[in-house]
Design a protein around this motif. Structure first.
Motif, mmCIF file in Angstrom:
data_model
loop_
_atom_site.group_PDB
_atom_site.id
_atom_site.type_symbol
_atom_site.label_atom_id
_atom_site.label_comp_id
_atom_site.label_asym_id
_atom_site.label_seq_id
_atom_site.Cartn_x
_atom_site.Cartn_y
_atom_site.Cartn_z
ATOM 1 N N ARG A 46 35.459 -19.940 19.539
ATOM 2 C CA ARG A 46 36.219 -19.919 20.753
ATOM 3 C C ARG A 46 35.398 -20.563 22.001
ATOM 4 O O ARG A 46 35.821 -21.575 22.644
ATOM 5 C CB ARG A 46 36.757 -18.669 21.190
ATOM 6 N N LEU A 47 34.078 -20.183 22.256
ATOM 7 C CA LEU A 47 33.348 -20.743 23.185
ATOM 8 C C LEU A 47 33.156 -22.245 23.027
ATOM 9 O O LEU A 47 33.092 -22.887 23.920
ATOM 10 C CB LEU A 47 32.139 -20.008 23.288
ATOM 11 N N ALA A 48 32.754 -22.531 21.966
ATOM 12 C CA ALA A 48 32.828 -24.027 21.529
ATOM 13 C C ALA A 48 33.759 -24.921 21.731
ATOM 14 O O ALA A 48 33.846 -25.972 22.235
ATOM 15 C CB ALA A 48 32.234 -24.256 20.316
ATOM 16 N N ARG A 49 35.169 -24.303 21.510
ATOM 17 C CA ARG A 49 36.214 -25.053 21.865
ATOM 18 C C ARG A 49 36.344 -25.288 23.139
ATOM 19 O O ARG A 49 36.860 -26.347 23.830
ATOM 20 C CB ARG A 49 37.510 -24.360 21.111
ATOM 21 N N GLN A 50 36.156 -24.275 24.083
ATOM 22 C CA GLN A 50 36.156 -24.272 25.549
ATOM 23 C C GLN A 50 35.293 -25.227 25.907
ATOM 24 O O GLN A 50 35.711 -25.662 26.773
ATOM 25 C CB GLN A 50 36.167 -22.524 26.037
ATOM 26 N N ASP A 51 34.042 -25.100 25.591
ATOM 27 C CA ASP A 51 33.065 -26.090 26.002
ATOM 28 C C ASP A 51 33.431 -27.194 25.734
ATOM 29 O O ASP A 51 33.149 -28.199 26.900
ATOM 30 C CB ASP A 51 31.557 -25.659 25.360
ATOM 31 N N LYS A 52 33.856 -27.812 24.649
ATOM 32 C CA LYS A 52 34.273 -29.215 24.356
ATOM 33 C C LYS A 52 35.421 -29.413 25.100
ATOM 34 O O LYS A 52 35.534 -30.635 25.686
ATOM 35 C CB LYS A 52 34.806 -29.058 22.814
ATOM 36 N N ARG A 53 36.531 -28.817 25.460
ATOM 37 C CA ARG A 53 37.551 -28.953 26.332
ATOM 38 C C ARG A 53 37.106 -29.325 27.871
ATOM 39 O O ARG A 53 37.441 -30.212 28.382
ATOM 40 C CB ARG A 53 38.500 -27.872 26.260
ATOM 41 N N LEU A 54 36.123 -28.360 28.159
ATOM 42 C CA LEU A 54 35.627 -28.713 29.719
ATOM 43 C C LEU A 54 34.720 -30.044 29.936
ATOM 44 O O LEU A 54 34.847 -30.559 30.884
ATOM 45 C CB LEU A 54 34.908 -27.473 29.764
ATOM 46 N N ARG A 55 34.432 -30.288 28.713
ATOM 47 C CA ARG A 55 33.669 -31.599 28.666
ATOM 48 C C ARG A 55 34.399 -32.789 28.754
ATOM 49 O O ARG A 55 34.068 -33.810 29.021
ATOM 50 C CB ARG A 55 32.631 -31.875 27.544
ATOM 51 N N ARG A 56 35.733 -32.694 28.349
ATOM 52 C CA ARG A 56 36.686 -33.894 28.372
ATOM 53 C C ARG A 56 37.164 -34.112 29.825
ATOM 54 O O ARG A 56 37.379 -33.407 30.399
ATOM 55 C CB ARG A 56 38.097 -33.441 27.542
ATOM 56 N N ALA A 57 36.859 -35.495 29.976
ATOM 57 C CA ALA A 57 37.246 -35.881 31.365
ATOM 58 C C ALA A 57 38.822 -36.222 31.498
ATOM 59 O O ALA A 57 39.316 -36.272 32.865
ATOM 60 C CB ALA A 57 36.580 -37.296 31.775
ATOM 61 N N ASP A 58 39.590 -36.443 30.447
ATOM 62 C CA ASP A 58 40.744 -36.537 30.859
ATOM 63 C C ASP A 58 41.624 -35.348 30.674
ATOM 64 O O ASP A 58 42.978 -35.451 31.039
ATOM 65 C CB ASP A 58 41.262 -37.252 29.473
#
Length: 154
Positions: A88-100
């Motif tokens: 879950r944390l990895a998914r959140q981190d990946k989402r936060l890094r998305r600029a779009d």
């Protein structure tokens, strides 16, 4: 083709359904997740996994099939919880890094309500109160700007 009497079918289905007892849900995962910090505290005090599992089993926590919780099953549940949290944390981190994607506004705590952003009033800038001298200067400046509007008494 055999013709089926739907009334008899409904009665048969109801009878069969009544014979079956629903399997009790375990909720062991939810219970372990809610008490993970307490389990870690007990573990740091030197208790074994088997002893902690026996404590949970004494309070009614069991496998889905109704068997009491064991140390091996407890460690498997804890490992699964930690793996799910990491994913879950990895998914959140990946989402936060998305600029779009825009950052989601913080959610209100349970029991609290919040207005939609478009309904909220804009944040007011903090009002600063000028010091006495600055206030006097502002008044004089405004007076000079509007002096021509006043009638002169002669």
């Amino acid at each position: 083709m055999t013709k089926i009497d739907t009334n008899k079918l409904a009665a048969s289905v109801a009878r069969e359904q009544a014979k079956r007892t629903p399997r009790p849900g375990s909720n062991a995962m939810a219970i372990i997740r809610a008490n993970l910090s307490a389990i870690e505290a007990l573990r740091s005090q030197g208790f074994t996994w088997a002893a902690i599992a026996a404590g949970f089993a004494a309070q009614g926590v069991a496998h889905r099939d109704g068997h009491p919780l064991t140390g091996r099953r407890l460690t498997a549940l804890i490992d699964s919880i930690r793996r799910q949290d990491a994913q879950r944390l990895a998914r959140q981190d990946k989402r936060l890094r998305r600029a779009d994607l825009a950052r989601a506004p913080p959610r209100p705590k349970a029991g609290q309500t919040a207005l939609a952003p478009e309904l909220q009033s804009p944040a007011a800038a903090p009002e600063t109160t000028p010091s006495g001298e600055a206030e006097d200067a502002i008044r004089r400046q405004q007076f000079e700007a509007t002096r021509s509007l006043f009638k002169k008494k002669e």
